[in-house]
Scaffold this motif. Structure first.
Motif, short mmCIF file in Angstrom:
data_model
loop_
_atom_site.label_atom_id
_atom_site.label_comp_id
_atom_site.label_asym_id
_atom_site.label_seq_id
_atom_site.Cartn_x
_atom_site.Cartn_y
_atom_site.Cartn_z
N VAL A 83 16.73 2.46 15.02
CA VAL A 83 15.84 2.24 13.88
C VAL A 83 14.45 1.91 14.42
CG1 VAL A 83 15.36 0.84 11.85
CG2 VAL A 83 17.73 1.43 12.43
N GLU A 84 13.48 2.76 14.08
CA GLU A 84 12.12 2.54 14.54
C GLU A 84 11.25 2.13 13.37
OE1 GLU A 84 10.78 6.10 16.50
OE2 GLU A 84 12.26 5.89 18.11
N LYS A 85 10.47 1.04 13.59
CA LYS A 85 9.51 0.59 12.57
C LYS A 85 8.12 0.79 13.11
CE LYS A 85 12.46 -2.80 10.24
NZ LYS A 85 12.45 -2.31 8.87
N GLU A 86 7.26 1.33 12.28
CA GLU A 86 5.88 1.55 12.71
C GLU A 86 4.94 1.16 11.58
OE1 GLU A 86 3.93 5.90 13.20
OE2 GLU A 86 6.03 5.94 12.62
N LYS A 87 3.87 0.47 11.94
CA LYS A 87 2.88 0.03 10.96
C LYS A 87 1.82 1.11 10.81
CE LYS A 87 3.71 -4.82 11.05
NZ LYS A 87 4.73 -4.83 10.00
N TYR A 88 1.34 1.26 9.59
CA TYR A 88 0.26 2.22 9.35
C TYR A 88 -0.56 1.79 8.14
CZ TYR A 88 3.12 4.13 5.56
OH TYR A 88 3.85 4.28 4.42
N GLU A 89 -1.79 2.31 8.08
CA GLU A 89 -2.69 2.01 6.96
C GLU A 89 -2.28 2.83 5.75
OE1 GLU A 89 -5.70 0.17 6.21
OE2 GLU A 89 -4.85 -1.01 7.86
N SER A 90 -2.13 2.16 4.61
CA SER A 90 -1.86 2.89 3.39
C SER A 90 -2.72 2.31 2.27
CB SER A 90 -0.38 2.80 3.03
OG SER A 90 -0.11 3.65 1.93
N TYR A 91 -2.56 2.83 1.08
CA TYR A 91 -3.35 2.37 -0.06
C TYR A 91 -2.45 2.17 -1.25
CZ TYR A 91 -7.26 4.02 2.71
OH TYR A 91 -8.17 4.21 3.71
N ARG A 92 -2.78 1.19 -2.07
CA ARG A 92 -2.15 1.05 -3.38
C ARG A 92 -3.27 0.98 -4.40
NH1 ARG A 92 -0.41 -4.42 -1.31
NH2 ARG A 92 1.58 -3.41 -0.97
N TYR A 93 -2.92 1.21 -5.65
CA TYR A 93 -3.94 1.21 -6.71
C TYR A 93 -3.77 -0.02 -7.59
CZ TYR A 93 -5.22 5.81 -5.18
OH TYR A 93 -5.68 6.85 -4.42
N GLY A 97 -8.85 -3.85 -15.10
CA GLY A 97 -9.21 -4.05 -16.49
C GLY A 97 -9.72 -2.79 -17.15
N THR A 98 -10.47 -2.00 -16.39
CA THR A 98 -11.01 -0.76 -16.96
C THR A 98 -10.66 0.45 -16.11
OG1 THR A 98 -13.09 -1.13 -15.80
CG2 THR A 98 -12.99 -1.86 -18.09
N ASP A 99 -10.40 0.20 -14.83
CA ASP A 99 -10.25 1.32 -13.91
C ASP A 99 -9.23 0.98 -12.82
OD1 ASP A 99 -10.83 3.83 -13.09
OD2 ASP A 99 -12.90 3.39 -12.41
N TYR A 100 -8.79 2.00 -12.10
CA TYR A 100 -7.93 1.76 -10.95
C TYR A 100 -8.77 1.74 -9.69
CZ TYR A 100 -3.79 2.32 -13.78
OH TYR A 100 -2.82 2.14 -14.71
N GLN A 101 -8.43 0.76 -8.81
CA GLN A 101 -9.19 0.60 -7.59
C GLN A 101 -8.24 0.82 -6.41
OE1 GLN A 101 -10.91 -3.27 -7.56
NE2 GLN A 101 -12.54 -2.71 -6.14
N ARG A 102 -8.70 1.61 -5.45
CA ARG A 102 -7.90 1.92 -4.27
C ARG A 102 -8.04 0.77 -3.28
NH1 ARG A 102 -7.00 7.55 -1.24
NH2 ARG A 102 -7.43 6.80 0.85
N VAL A 103 -6.90 0.12 -2.94
CA VAL A 103 -6.92 -1.06 -2.09
C VAL A 103 -6.07 -0.79 -0.84
CG1 VAL A 103 -6.35 -3.52 -1.95
CG2 VAL A 103 -7.07 -2.51 -4.13
N PRO A 104 -6.68 -0.92 0.35
CA PRO A 104 -5.91 -0.67 1.57
C PRO A 104 -4.93 -1.81 1.88
CG PRO A 104 -8.15 -1.30 2.10
CD PRO A 104 -8.06 -1.26 0.62
#
Ligand SMILES: [Zn+2]
Length: 118
Positions: A83-93, A97-104
């Motif tokens: 089992v290999e675990k690797e960290k990486y940069e991703s984004y969630r939204y 209140g008015t809009d969706y913001q992309r958050v790393p």
């Protein structure tokens, strides 16, 4: 060897579909589906004996004890893995209140790899 099989589904002849209706006038019946073995794929498939998944599962449920008795499993099988675990940069939204913001954020990817036993 015949070029067809009758479906082995235990309730195939009770399903209300136009494709099963046979006979004329007041002498109509629902008949088991006739499976044409016209292609190599169908001849090598479980569907050479069952017209659909419902008929396959009806048969499996009706005869399950005898089916599993063909190859009983009395202990668990295991497959060695790494089992290999690797960290990486991703984004969630995130909704602000008015809009969706992309958050790393730092995500983790887990990969299961087979082990060569050669
Ligand atoms: Zn069937």
């Amino acid at each position: 060897m015949s070029d067809y099989n009758w479906c082995h589904g235990t309730n195939c002849h009770q399903q209300h579909t136009q494709s099963r209706v046979r006979g004329s006038g007041d002498n109509k019946v629902l008949r088991t589906i006739k499976i044409k073995l016209g292609t190599e794929w169908i001849r090598n498939s479980i569907y050479a004996y069952f017209c659909n998944q419902r008929c396959l599962m009806d048969f499996m449920n009706e005869h399950r004890d005898r089916i599993v008795a063909l190859a009983p499993r009395r202990e668990a099988l295991e497959t060695p893995i790494k089992v290999e675990k690797e960290k990486y940069e991703s984004y969630r939204y995130r909704h602000n209140g008015t809009d969706y913001q992309r958050v790393p954020y730092q995500a983790t990817r887990t990969t299961i790899k087979g082990v060569d036993n050669g």
